[in-house]
Design an enzyme around this catalytic site. Structure first.
Site, short mmCIF file in Angstrom:
data_model
loop_
_atom_site.label_atom_id
_atom_site.label_comp_id
_atom_site.label_asym_id
_atom_site.label_seq_id
_atom_site.Cartn_x
_atom_site.Cartn_y
_atom_site.Cartn_z
N ASN A 90 81.08 82.40 48.36
CA ASN A 90 80.05 81.86 49.26
C ASN A 90 79.62 82.94 50.24
O ASN A 90 80.39 83.87 50.53
CB ASN A 90 80.61 80.66 50.03
N GLY A 144 66.37 79.59 48.74
CA GLY A 144 66.81 80.44 47.64
C GLY A 144 66.52 81.92 47.81
O GLY A 144 66.41 82.65 46.82
N SER A 145 66.46 82.41 49.06
CA SER A 145 66.17 83.84 49.21
C SER A 145 67.37 84.69 48.77
O SER A 145 67.19 85.78 48.22
CB SER A 145 65.77 84.18 50.65
N ASN A 146 68.57 84.20 48.99
CA ASN A 146 69.75 84.95 48.51
C ASN A 146 69.81 84.94 46.99
O ASN A 146 70.13 85.96 46.36
CB ASN A 146 71.04 84.38 49.10
N MET A 182 74.41 73.17 49.98
CA MET A 182 74.80 72.36 51.13
C MET A 182 75.81 71.25 50.81
O MET A 182 76.06 70.39 51.64
CB MET A 182 73.55 71.75 51.80
N ARG A 183 76.38 71.27 49.63
CA ARG A 183 77.39 70.26 49.28
C ARG A 183 78.78 70.88 49.35
O ARG A 183 78.93 72.08 49.10
CB ARG A 183 77.18 69.75 47.85
N HIS A 223 78.14 83.28 54.20
CA HIS A 223 77.99 82.48 55.43
C HIS A 223 77.39 83.36 56.53
O HIS A 223 77.83 84.49 56.72
CB HIS A 223 79.36 81.93 55.86
C1 GRF Z 1 71.94 81.62 54.15
O1 GRF Z 1 71.85 81.95 55.50
C2 GRF Z 1 73.38 81.52 53.73
O2 GRF Z 1 74.22 82.38 54.43
C3 GRF Z 1 73.73 80.09 54.07
O3 GRF Z 1 72.57 79.37 53.76
C4 GRF Z 1 71.42 80.21 53.88
C5 GRF Z 1 70.65 80.10 52.60
O4 GRF Z 1 69.42 80.75 52.67
N1 GRF Z 1 74.91 79.68 53.36
P1 GRF Z 1 68.57 81.00 51.34
O5 GRF Z 1 68.36 79.63 50.71
O6 GRF Z 1 69.37 81.89 50.44
O7 GRF Z 1 67.30 81.61 51.80
#
Ligand code: GRF
Length: 197
Positions: free
Chosen positions: A106, A12-14, A89-90, A108
């Protein structure tokens, strides 16, 4: 004010970076809730500690259909207009994607259409490309195939390891995601695909 939900599966860093951008006013939108398909996703705890509402989508008990029904219900009751995927991841069903047509985003960790799938960073690294990066895109019925909204490249340097590359990619993600959403929510980004000849 525009309102969005964030879906996560892991760290969940994003999500945390988006939450901070909302908090300090860089991203002028309301983070309605954070939901995960995994009850023990570390990101859920982070979201709760930051004061955001959290929810678990019942994929294991009720399958994809039941989980998406719950997600749809949450979006209606919490008035979330956009769904922002951040390490979720779904794969959402085509029916659900059509329901939220053009309102699911999304991020990526590669320059799409190169290296779609679960391990964009590792796949680019192992292939040996010299440039990789980050893509923010709309979600369509395919995998990592929707309209590209923003991209940022980074060189893979001779001194890089997979770990330093991962770290740099995540830094780029944390800077590009809120900015792109900000433009999107303000109607600055076009949501039409233009094929160039
Ligand atoms: C990120 O690299 C994002 O691009 C990908 O999954 C990762 C999630 O990282 N879809 P976080 O959980 O946000 O740290």
């Amino acid at each position: 004010m525009t309102s969005f939900a964030v879906l996560i599966s892991g760290r969940g860093s994003n999500m945390a970076a988006l939450g901070e951008a909302v908090r300090d006013g860089r991203l002028r939108a309301r983070l309605a809730f954070v939901a995960s398909d995994t009850p023990d996703a570390p990101g859920l705890q982070k979201a709760g500690a930051a004061g955001f509402e959290t929810a678990v989508l019942p994929y294991s008990e009720r399958g994809r259909c039941g989980a998406e029904e719950r997600l749809n219900g949450l979006c209606s009751s919490r008035k979330a207009e956009w769904i922002v995927l951040a390490g979720f991841m779904r794969i959402l069903s085509p029916e659900f994607v059509r329901l939220f047509q053009g309102r699911i985003v999304n991020i990526h960790p590669s320059l799409l259409p190169s290296f779609p799938g679960r391990d964009g960073i590792g796949d680019a690294w192992r292939y040996g490309v010299k440039i990789t990066g980050v893509t923010v895109h709309l979600v369509d019925e395919g995998v990592d195939s929707g309209l590209i909204l923003a991209q940022q490249a980074t060189e893979i340097r001779p001194e890089d390891t997979l770990e330093t590359l991962e770290q740099r990619i995540h830094e780029i993600e944390h800077a590009i995601y809120w900015k792109t959403l900000s433009d999107l929510f303000r109607g600055i980004l076009s949501a039409e695909r233009r094929w160039r000849k």
